[in-house]
Design a protein around this motif. Structure first.
Motif, PDB file in Angstrom:
ATOM      1  N   GLU A 171      10.681   7.149  -0.703  1.00 18.70           N
ATOM      2  CA  GLU A 171      11.521   6.236  -1.483  1.00 18.70           C
ATOM      3  C   GLU A 171      10.713   5.153  -2.175  1.00 18.70           C
ATOM      4  O   GLU A 171      11.020   4.765  -3.310  1.00 18.70           O
ATOM      5  N   MET A 172       9.663   4.643  -1.530  1.00 19.58           N
ATOM      6  CA  MET A 172       8.952   3.474  -2.027  1.00 19.58           C
ATOM      7  C   MET A 172       7.770   3.819  -2.925  1.00 19.58           C
ATOM      8  O   MET A 172       7.358   2.991  -3.743  1.00 19.58           O
ATOM      9  N   GLN A 173       7.204   5.001  -2.780  1.00 20.38           N
ATOM     10  CA  GLN A 173       5.960   5.318  -3.482  1.00 20.38           C
ATOM     11  C   GLN A 173       6.179   5.377  -4.991  1.00 20.38           C
ATOM     12  O   GLN A 173       7.081   6.046  -5.486  1.00 20.38           O
ATOM     13  N   ALA A 174       5.338   4.654  -5.720  1.00 24.79           N
ATOM     14  CA  ALA A 174       5.435   4.588  -7.176  1.00 24.79           C
ATOM     15  C   ALA A 174       4.333   5.431  -7.810  1.00 24.79           C
ATOM     16  O   ALA A 174       3.306   5.723  -7.189  1.00 24.79           O
ATOM     17  N   ALA A 175       4.540   5.805  -9.063  1.00 23.95           N
ATOM     18  CA  ALA A 175       3.539   6.582  -9.796  1.00 23.95           C
ATOM     19  C   ALA A 175       2.357   5.685 -10.151  1.00 23.95           C
ATOM     20  O   ALA A 175       2.517   4.481 -10.382  1.00 23.95           O
ATOM     21  N   PRO A 176       1.143   6.236 -10.182  1.00 20.05           N
ATOM     22  CA  PRO A 176      -0.026   5.421 -10.527  1.00 20.05           C
ATOM     23  C   PRO A 176       0.052   4.916 -11.963  1.00 20.05           C
ATOM     24  O   PRO A 176       0.577   5.592 -12.849  1.00 20.05           O
ATOM     25  N   ILE A 177      -0.483   3.714 -12.185  1.00 17.92           N
ATOM     26  CA  ILE A 177      -0.488   3.129 -13.523  1.00 17.92           C
ATOM     27  C   ILE A 177      -1.903   3.022 -14.097  1.00 17.92           C
ATOM     28  O   ILE A 177      -2.061   2.847 -15.300  1.00 17.92           O
TER      29      ILE A 177
ATOM     30  N   ARG B 132       0.827  -1.209   0.000  1.00 15.98           N
ATOM     31  CA  ARG B 132       0.000   0.000   0.000  1.00 15.98           C
ATOM     32  C   ARG B 132       0.862   1.260   0.000  1.00 15.98           C
ATOM     33  O   ARG B 132       0.479   2.274  -0.599  1.00 15.98           O
ATOM     34  N   ILE B 133       2.017   1.218   0.653  1.00 15.74           N
ATOM     35  CA  ILE B 133       2.915   2.379   0.611  1.00 15.74           C
ATOM     36  C   ILE B 133       3.439   2.586  -0.809  1.00 15.74           C
ATOM     37  O   ILE B 133       3.510   3.708  -1.307  1.00 15.74           O
ATOM     38  N   CYS B 134       3.808   1.474  -1.468  1.00  8.44           N
ATOM     39  CA  CYS B 134       4.290   1.580  -2.851  1.00  8.44           C
ATOM     40  C   CYS B 134       3.185   2.052  -3.783  1.00  8.44           C
ATOM     41  O   CYS B 134       3.429   2.849  -4.697  1.00  8.44           O
ATOM     42  N   ASN B 135       1.975   1.561  -3.565  1.00  8.15           N
ATOM     43  CA  ASN B 135       0.833   1.911  -4.414  1.00  8.15           C
ATOM     44  C   ASN B 135      -0.322   2.369  -3.530  1.00  8.15           C
ATOM     45  O   ASN B 135      -1.228   1.586  -3.232  1.00  8.15           O
ATOM     46  N   PRO B 136      -0.288   3.608  -3.059  1.00 14.94           N
ATOM     47  CA  PRO B 136      -1.307   4.078  -2.120  1.00 14.94           C
ATOM     48  C   PRO B 136      -2.727   4.033  -2.685  1.00 14.94           C
ATOM     49  O   PRO B 136      -3.691   3.950  -1.927  1.00 14.94           O
ATOM     50  N   GLY B 137      -2.837   4.087  -3.995  1.00  8.94           N
ATOM     51  CA  GLY B 137      -4.147   3.968  -4.640  1.00  8.94           C
ATOM     52  C   GLY B 137      -4.346   2.619  -5.271  1.00  8.94           C
ATOM     53  O   GLY B 137      -5.132   2.498  -6.218  1.00  8.94           O
ATOM     54  N   LEU B 138      -3.642   1.583  -4.793  1.00  6.41           N
ATOM     55  CA  LEU B 138      -3.696   0.237  -5.373  1.00  6.41           C
ATOM     56  C   LEU B 138      -3.363   0.253  -6.857  1.00  6.41           C
ATOM     57  O   LEU B 138      -3.884  -0.547  -7.646  1.00  6.41           O
ATOM     58  N   GLY B 139      -2.509   1.176  -7.238  1.00  4.22           N
ATOM     59  CA  GLY B 139      -2.139   1.324  -8.631  1.00  4.22           C
ATOM     60  C   GLY B 139      -2.909   2.420  -9.349  1.00  4.22           C
ATOM     61  O   GLY B 139      -2.531   2.838 -10.447  1.00  4.22           O
ATOM     62  N   GLY B 140      -3.993   2.888  -8.724  1.00  2.00           N
ATOM     63  CA  GLY B 140      -4.769   3.970  -9.303  1.00  2.00           C
ATOM     64  C   GLY B 140      -4.340   5.322  -8.762  1.00  2.00           C
ATOM     65  O   GLY B 140      -3.353   5.439  -8.028  1.00  2.00           O
TER      66      GLY B 140
END
Length: 419
Positions: A329-335, A181-189
């Motif tokens: 560091e861990m948060q990724a951009a939404p896909i 969830r930290i990497c993808n706070p919006g579950l990828g959205g």
């Protein structure tokens, strides 16, 4: 962020009967394979075995494996009962998914069927001298596998089902879900904050048709639907939410009147509902289970503050991953840019784990000291954690003011919070 069908297959592979069935098929295949290979090898195998040499070994294996399997099943059930009584019933599911236990039972059942098929084939004369030699060599390999499995099983039983083992399993799955969830706070959205009720005038609501808990959300499917139909989807309910028919699962912008029914059915199918919460996409559930373990330990019937203190340490370790450094560091951009998902509120995570322990351990100085020290550690890892920690510290102090007998102890806690 796996799809719905991948998630369902993953849940299936974690069940005991699937793994046991695979080992059983492997055992039957090994026994029949020995008969199939006789006469087809490029070299001759002749070990000079007596007519009953292999049969005697297989008879011993068949009788012993049936007894060992029955004993292992009883031990497994006892471990489930111990976890239910000493930890929490919600954690039993993790023990049921234990791969070591499943592999051990599957090995025992597979060996039993291997022996049974081998004995049957020997009694019907299906093996010639070469076939019996191949069967004997396969049996030696099976014996070695059984010895290794039993040794591993003995070591595993030394901690399987104990409170520390169960708590560690809950911590592991919770930490995995929280990291995701930290990497993808919006579950990828796209992550959104705040109330979405303003969308009601311009968006089409998709309501649940049954009552249950959201176990999994298929973000890839929602994104595919949005891209295909030129929709924008606003998810209303996250995994772990309890929903019923009046509640909207999501809102869809861009739906035309003739497509409303299609949108309803397609988007609803992306939400998997069930009777129980799931750990994978719901880190709040893992924290709630840890809090249940601590609360049970603090009950007068158990009176085990050490377990509650251990849970507090695990909670601090888990929530430390929400430090400003880790998040950056861990948060990724939404896909999935057409799917908007509510953010996981940090205050809720703190409430799930710390509030029950603050309430149930309000009269115990050692528990409260560890609680406040843990909150102080979290407060030093970023302002967002510090705000939540201060709220929980004040909440715990209000409980101790009511429940703790000595003013001296209450003052020690107030001094600790004040720094």
């Amino acid at each position: 962020m796996i799809s719905k069908w991948q998630w369902l297959v993953l849940q299936l592979t974690r069940t005991l009967w699937v793994r046991a069935a695979l080992f059983a098929l492997l055992g039957v295949g090994a026994a029949l394979g020995a008969a199939a290979l006789q006469g087809r090898l490029p070299f001759q195998i002749d070990l000079g075995l007596g007519e009953n040499a292999v049969g005697n070994i297989l008879n011993i294996l068949a009788s012993s494996m049936l007894a060992v399997t029955t004993f292992s099943l009883s031990v497994m059930v006892m471990a489930y009962a111990a976890a239910t009584n000493n930890a929490t019933p919600r954690a039993t599911r993790l023990l049921m998914q234990d791969t070591t236990t499943q592999n051990v039972l599957g090995t025992f059942i597979g060996t039993f069927l291997f022996s049974l098929v081998g004995i049957t084939a020997l009694s019907t004369g299906a093996y010639d001298d070469s076939g019996r030699a191949i069967l004997f060599l396969v049996t030696l390999v099976v014996l070695l596998l059984i010895v290794m499995t039993i040794l591993r099983w003995i070591e595993h039983l030394s901690h399987f089902g104990r409170v520390g083992d169960t708590t560690g399993r809950v911590e592991t799955v919770t930490l995995d879900a929280l990291k995701e969830r930290i990497c993808n706070p919006g579950l990828g959205g796209v992550t959104i904050k705040g109330d979405q009720s303003s969308l009601a005038d311009s968006a089409w609501p998709v309501h649940a048709r049954s009552t249950g808990v959201i176990q999994h959300l298929d973000m890839a499917e929602l994104s595919r639907l949005a891209e295909k139909n030129d929709w924008t989807i606003w998810v209303e309910c996250l995994p772990g939410a309890f929903v019923s028919q009046p509640r909207a699962l999501a809102w869809v912008e861009g739906v035309r009147g003739e497509d409303a029914d299609k949108a309803d059915e397609a988007i609803r199918n992306a939400f998997t509902l069930g009777n129980d919460r799931s750990f994978e996409q719901d880190p709040r559930f893992g924290l709630s289970v840890l809090a249940e373990i601590a609360s049970r330990a603090l009950s007068p019937a158990v009176n085990d503050p050490g377990t509650a203190i251990d849970v507090l340490g695990r909670a601090v370790r888990i929530l430390s991953y929400y430090s400003e450094e880790n998040v950056a560091e861990m948060q990724a951009a939404p896909i999935y840019l057409r799917v908007h998902v509510p953010a996981l509120e940090l205050n809720d995570l703190f409430d799930d784990i710390f509030a029950p322990i603050a309430r149930d351990g309000a009269s115990l100085l050692e528990v409260q000291m560890r609680l406040h020290k843990g909150l102080l550690l979290l407060a030093g890892q970023g302002e967002h954690l510090a705000r939540c920690a201060r709220v929980q510290a004040q909440y715990a102090l209000r409980h101790t003011d009511v429940a703790m007998a000595l003013e001296e102890d209450r003052q020690r806690l107030r001094n600790l919070v004040a720094g």
